[in-house]
Structure formats: C-alpha cells, structure tokens
Design a protein around this motif. Sequence first.
Motif, PDB file in Angstrom:
ATOM      1  N   ASN A 126       0.803  -1.223   0.000  1.00 25.92           N
ATOM      2  CA  ASN A 126       0.000   0.000   0.000  1.00 25.92           C
ATOM      3  C   ASN A 126       0.836   1.273   0.000  1.00 25.92           C
ATOM      4  OD1 ASN A 126      -2.549  -1.296  -0.038  1.00 25.92           O
ATOM      5  ND2 ASN A 126      -2.350  -1.735   2.153  1.00 25.92           N
ATOM      6  N   GLU A 127       2.156   1.142  -0.099  1.00 23.98           N
ATOM      7  CA  GLU A 127       3.028   2.317  -0.169  1.00 23.98           C
ATOM      8  C   GLU A 127       3.448   2.651  -1.598  1.00 23.98           C
ATOM      9  OE1 GLU A 127       6.304   2.197   2.537  1.00 23.98           O
ATOM     10  OE2 GLU A 127       5.103   1.298   4.163  1.00 23.98           O
ATOM     11  N   ILE A 128       3.171   1.766  -2.535  1.00 22.14           N
ATOM     12  CA  ILE A 128       3.621   1.958  -3.922  1.00 22.14           C
ATOM     13  C   ILE A 128       2.827   3.074  -4.590  1.00 22.14           C
ATOM     14  CG2 ILE A 128       3.869   0.868  -6.186  1.00 22.14           C
ATOM     15  CD1 ILE A 128       4.008  -1.835  -4.675  1.00 22.14           C
ATOM     16  N   THR A 129       3.534   3.963  -5.298  1.00 22.52           N
ATOM     17  CA  THR A 129       2.892   5.080  -5.988  1.00 22.52           C
ATOM     18  C   THR A 129       2.943   4.898  -7.504  1.00 22.52           C
ATOM     19  OG1 THR A 129       4.923   6.395  -6.170  1.00 22.52           O
ATOM     20  CG2 THR A 129       3.620   6.636  -4.137  1.00 22.52           C
ATOM     21  N   ILE A 130       2.136   5.674  -8.204  1.00 23.34           N
ATOM     22  CA  ILE A 130       2.155   5.666  -9.667  1.00 23.34           C
ATOM     23  C   ILE A 130       3.539   6.077 -10.173  1.00 23.34           C
ATOM     24  CG2 ILE A 130       1.246   6.811 -11.730  1.00 23.34           C
ATOM     25  CD1 ILE A 130      -1.475   6.934 -10.315  1.00 23.34           C
ATOM     26  N   LYS A 131       4.118   7.087  -9.579  1.00 20.95           N
ATOM     27  CA  LYS A 131       5.454   7.555  -9.962  1.00 20.95           C
ATOM     28  C   LYS A 131       6.464   6.415  -9.913  1.00 20.95           C
ATOM     29  CE  LYS A 131       9.123  10.683  -8.310  1.00 20.95           C
ATOM     30  NZ  LYS A 131      10.065   9.617  -7.876  1.00 20.95           N
ATOM     31  N   GLN A 132       6.403   5.605  -8.866  1.00 19.82           N
ATOM     32  CA  GLN A 132       7.349   4.501  -8.729  1.00 19.82           C
ATOM     33  C   GLN A 132       7.164   3.445  -9.817  1.00 19.82           C
ATOM     34  OE1 GLN A 132       6.471   3.443  -4.686  1.00 19.82           O
ATOM     35  NE2 GLN A 132       7.781   5.044  -3.822  1.00 19.82           N
ATOM     36  N   LEU A 133       5.934   3.223 -10.227  1.00 16.68           N
ATOM     37  CA  LEU A 133       5.713   2.300 -11.348  1.00 16.68           C
ATOM     38  C   LEU A 133       6.292   2.879 -12.631  1.00 16.68           C
ATOM     39  CD1 LEU A 133       2.047   0.990 -10.819  1.00 16.68           C
ATOM     40  CD2 LEU A 133       4.195  -0.037 -10.050  1.00 16.68           C
ATOM     41  N   LEU A 134       6.069   4.163 -12.874  1.00 17.94           N
ATOM     42  CA  LEU A 134       6.558   4.808 -14.089  1.00 17.94           C
ATOM     43  C   LEU A 134       8.068   4.720 -14.215  1.00 17.94           C
ATOM     44  CD1 LEU A 134       4.429   8.085 -14.292  1.00 17.94           C
ATOM     45  CD2 LEU A 134       4.441   6.236 -15.981  1.00 17.94           C
ATOM     46  N   GLU A 135       8.782   4.949 -13.116  1.00 13.87           N
ATOM     47  CA  GLU A 135      10.243   5.000 -13.168  1.00 13.87           C
ATOM     48  C   GLU A 135      10.899   3.675 -12.785  1.00 13.87           C
ATOM     49  OE1 GLU A 135      11.127   8.114 -10.418  1.00 13.87           O
ATOM     50  OE2 GLU A 135      10.978   6.813  -8.648  1.00 13.87           O
ATOM     51  N   HIS A 136      10.109   2.629 -12.594  1.00 11.57           N
ATOM     52  CA  HIS A 136      10.620   1.308 -12.202  1.00 11.57           C
ATOM     53  C   HIS A 136      11.364   1.359 -10.872  1.00 11.57           C
ATOM     54  CE1 HIS A 136       9.537  -0.596 -15.997  1.00 11.57           C
ATOM     55  NE2 HIS A 136      10.184   0.336 -16.669  1.00 11.57           N
ATOM     56  N   SER A 137      10.765   2.002  -9.888  1.00 14.89           N
ATOM     57  CA  SER A 137      11.384   2.003  -8.563  1.00 14.89           C
ATOM     58  C   SER A 137      10.476   1.373  -7.502  1.00 14.89           C
ATOM     59  CB  SER A 137      11.741   3.437  -8.138  1.00 14.89           C
ATOM     60  OG  SER A 137      10.574   4.207  -7.884  1.00 14.89           O
ATOM     61  N   SER A 138       9.461   0.635  -7.935  1.00 13.14           N
ATOM     62  CA  SER A 138       8.510   0.039  -6.992  1.00 13.14           C
ATOM     63  C   SER A 138       9.110  -1.126  -6.217  1.00 13.14           C
ATOM     64  CB  SER A 138       7.255  -0.450  -7.729  1.00 13.14           C
ATOM     65  OG  SER A 138       7.581  -1.554  -8.570  1.00 13.14           O
ATOM     66  N   GLY A 139      10.139  -1.764  -6.775  1.00  9.46           N
ATOM     67  CA  GLY A 139      10.711  -2.949  -6.150  1.00  9.46           C
ATOM     68  C   GLY A 139       9.985  -4.228  -6.496  1.00  9.46           C
ATOM     69  N   ILE A 140       8.916  -4.116  -7.284  1.00  5.87           N
ATOM     70  CA  ILE A 140       8.163  -5.299  -7.723  1.00  5.87           C
ATOM     71  C   ILE A 140       8.993  -6.068  -8.750  1.00  5.87           C
ATOM     72  CG2 ILE A 140       6.076  -6.086  -8.917  1.00  5.87           C
ATOM     73  CD1 ILE A 140       4.674  -3.595  -7.850  1.00  5.87           C
ATOM     74  N   PRO A 141       9.026  -7.396  -8.684  1.00  2.53           N
ATOM     75  CA  PRO A 141       9.805  -8.166  -9.664  1.00  2.53           C
ATOM     76  C   PRO A 141       9.173  -8.150 -11.047  1.00  2.53           C
ATOM     77  CG  PRO A 141       8.591  -9.640  -8.218  1.00  2.53           C
ATOM     78  CD  PRO A 141       8.404  -8.256  -7.662  1.00  2.53           C
ATOM     79  N   ASP A 142       9.943  -8.581 -12.024  1.00  2.00           N
ATOM     80  CA  ASP A 142       9.487  -8.656 -13.417  1.00  2.00           C
ATOM     81  C   ASP A 142       8.976 -10.063 -13.704  1.00  2.00           C
ATOM     82  OD1 ASP A 142       9.458  -7.562 -16.266  1.00  2.00           O
ATOM     83  OD2 ASP A 142      10.671  -9.368 -16.502  1.00  2.00           O
ATOM     84  N   PHE A 143       7.695 -10.171 -14.009  1.00  2.00           N
ATOM     85  CA  PHE A 143       7.104 -11.503 -14.169  1.00  2.00           C
ATOM     86  C   PHE A 143       7.638 -12.245 -15.378  1.00  2.00           C
ATOM     87  CE2 PHE A 143       4.262  -9.180 -17.011  1.00  2.00           C
ATOM     88  CZ  PHE A 143       3.955 -10.095 -18.006  1.00  2.00           C
ATOM     89  N   ILE A 144       8.119 -11.533 -16.392  1.00  2.00           N
ATOM     90  CA  ILE A 144       8.519 -12.189 -17.638  1.00  2.00           C
ATOM     91  C   ILE A 144       9.870 -12.886 -17.509  1.00  2.00           C
ATOM     92  CG2 ILE A 144       9.011 -11.900 -20.092  1.00  2.00           C
ATOM     93  CD1 ILE A 144       7.170  -9.502 -20.124  1.00  2.00           C
ATOM     94  N   PHE A 145      10.866 -12.170 -17.032  1.00  2.00           N
ATOM     95  CA  PHE A 145      12.237 -12.676 -17.104  1.00  2.00           C
ATOM     96  C   PHE A 145      12.858 -13.034 -15.757  1.00  2.00           C
ATOM     97  CE2 PHE A 145      11.869 -10.130 -21.033  1.00  2.00           C
ATOM     98  CZ  PHE A 145      12.190 -11.111 -21.966  1.00  2.00           C
ATOM     99  N   ASP A 146      12.287 -12.597 -14.648  1.00  2.00           N
ATOM    100  CA  ASP A 146      12.906 -12.873 -13.352  1.00  2.00           C
ATOM    101  C   ASP A 146      12.789 -14.348 -12.970  1.00  2.00           C
ATOM    102  OD1 ASP A 146      13.727 -10.310 -13.052  1.00  2.00           O
ATOM    103  OD2 ASP A 146      12.453  -9.839 -11.328  1.00  2.00           O
ATOM    104  N   ALA A 147      13.699 -14.756 -12.090  1.00  2.00           N
ATOM    105  CA  ALA A 147      13.685 -16.128 -11.581  1.00  2.00           C
ATOM    106  C   ALA A 147      12.409 -16.385 -10.786  1.00  2.00           C
ATOM    107  CB  ALA A 147      14.902 -16.357 -10.702  1.00  2.00           C
TER     108      ALA A 147
END
Length: 401
Positions: free
Chosen positions: A137-158
């Motif tokens: 609940n701390e993630i912002t739209i800005k963080q998604l835009l700049e890839h700073s959310s810390g969320i992993p990448d579903f396509i290529f990550d382990a």
Amino acid sequence: MNVKKVSLCIFVTGILFSCNNDSDPNYDETLAIELSDYWESYTQKFPDENINSAYFAIFYNNNQDSIVEAYGESMPGNTANVNDQLYLASTGKMLCSTVIMQLMEEGLLSLDDKISKYISAELMDGLHVYKGKDYSNEITIKQLLEHSSGIPDFIFDATSGHIPFIENLINNNLDSVWTPQETIEFSKKYQTPVAVPGKKHYYTDTGYNLLGLIIENITGKSLAEAYRERIFVRYGLTQSFMPYYETPVKNAAGGIWANTYFYDSNTGINWGEVDHQNVFSFEFGGGNWVASITDIHRYLRLLTEGNAFNNIETRNQMLTERLPAGTLIIDDLWYGYGMFIFDGKHGKIYGHGGANNTWAAYIPRYDAYVIIVLNQVETHSISSFFMLREIANIFESAFRK
C-alpha cells in the motif's frame, strides 16, 4: 530460406524543436551512403544469428532526409517491406506512460497517488512483501513509471517452484491467454520483490501491467481503447494497434504484420509469434504495440516535441533522468517516466527498447530519429542498443566534418 534485401530512401518534411547545438547540423549526401553501408555490413551477420527479418530507419536534417531499409522475409514467402507493421515489445511502454501523463494533466490522477486507490484489494493483497514487511500500500504511480517500486518482473525474473514465465511461454504455451491480473498473480506467487519501494531502479513489466489497469480504472475504457482514442486516432497513427486486445489494423501501404520470432538457443527453434496471437496478451501495459516505421517516427516526434501533451513541462517530466538504469545494459543509462535516457558523449539520447531487439530513439545533438527492429528475442552477439550507439558515432563523425 531465400533471403532478399530491399531498401528505400524517402524524404520527409517537418518542424522539430531545437537541437542541443550551437547551430543545426548540416549533412551532405555522403552520410546516407555511410549509413547504408553500415546497415549492409550488419545484414551479412544476420543469417548466423537466425535473424529472419529486420528493419532500419533514420530520419535527420530536420526530418528532410531519411534512410529506411528492410531485410529478409517478414514471414515465410513474403519479402520484408519497409511498410510492414512491426511488433515493438517494451518500446510500447512509452504509450502507457504517455497516457498516464495525459491523465495527470487532466487532473484525473497524481503521480504521488498510491496505486491502491485504483487497483482492486484482491490484486493488492501480498503484492509487495519484502523481508517480512508488506509495502504493497506504499507503492505510488510515480514509482511504477520509473521502475522504482521494487516489484519483480514476471517475464524474465527467476521463480520459485515454477518454470520461469518466458521459458514456459516459449516451450509450452504460445497459444495461452494471460490477462494482466494473471501476470500479476503469477509474480506474487512465484517471485520475490527486490527492494523497498522508491529505493532503486528495477525494471519490471509487472509494474507497467499495473499502470495499464490504472488507465482502465480511470478512463472506464479498455487499454486498447485508451491508446486508440488518445494516441492512434488523435495523432494519425493509422497503422498502429494493440495486438490481441483489438482487431489488427489492415495494412494500407502494401506491407503485412511481420513475424516476431522467439529463438530458443537450446533447440535452435524459431517460433513465429504471428501464428500465436494469444501470446501478445501477457504484455498489456508492458509494451503491446504493433506499428509501421512511419507511425513509430510520428509518435517519437510527437513525444519529443511535446505535442502529445497540453504542457511542455509534462514532456520534460518524462524526459528527466530519474534513476540510473545502467545495470541493464551499460553505464550512463538512466530512466525517466517510460523512457530510457542515455547520457554519454553524444549528449542525451531518448527512447525505449524492446526484448525483440528493438530500439526507437531520438538523438537531439544530431537531430536524428533512429528505429531498429530485428524481430528476434534472442541473439548471440547483435544488439540493437549497441547498433544505436554505433550510428551515433557515424553522425558524430559526419557532424565534425
């Protein structure tokens, strides 16, 4: 395969915002020859890299001069055409960020908004649990835009307890449909966040699928409808569409929707995506765009000139260096909002790449738009990004003359 090479030099006109020079560059006809020779040298390498078709375009001199070339076969039996429609993978993230910034201009969202305001509680549940603490609940739209959310990448990550998404897709499930919600749930179940939100750049398609859902929530329309209304129709991108999510636009210029290939280095098999249209479903906001070279160029100009927005400051926000992204490719690479920014000896280079060896970029110092689409997800040694830098070197040499 009987590979043929075709090329076309075309001339276009237009007005461009000022370059970052004391005076506008002025090139003679030898530059076009050098660029053609450069492209020809790469076509000799393509067969060894299993590259079936490739496209190359440069627009320069205030868009008065250009070179546009196509190599190989757009699909078996069809010679590649400079008017073909091309799948652009993550290059389409620029579309998603453009619409987000338009919505910001209209007062329909703030970049500091928590994404939980727009994403369902079910999807938010357990989205970002890092070292035992829930940051969802701390993630912002800005963080998604700049890839700073810390969320992993579903396509290529382990993954843990499951075959990695891209490996599973290529080898087993090209015909399967993945909703954006399913890609996010996949990431939640099998992957682990990489950082506290806002602390570091970490490229993630999962985040841009979330942005696509935010656009749908705010506009009340599908993401494909939002792209069509706000970008394709509004700005005359007549050969663009969002595959799987809308009916493909018929090519009116004599080309076709070209194959994009997955190459499996273990088996040597090339999988032609065009025969598996469901595969495009997983990209969603992460880069689902098919367009002609003409449309790509038109969109880049709209974006870099600021004409995609009501306020030039909105463009400037997108093109501002936010976080270093050099760990992806090379030093001096940054990320803005849906935009890579290479800041090296050639000054700023703005644009975005895609996993199928695609780059669409603008180099203000040399007043050059560069589009490279190699249509191949995996190669051993050829990189469209390094080709972009080599092209900048050619312009630098010509500019100094």
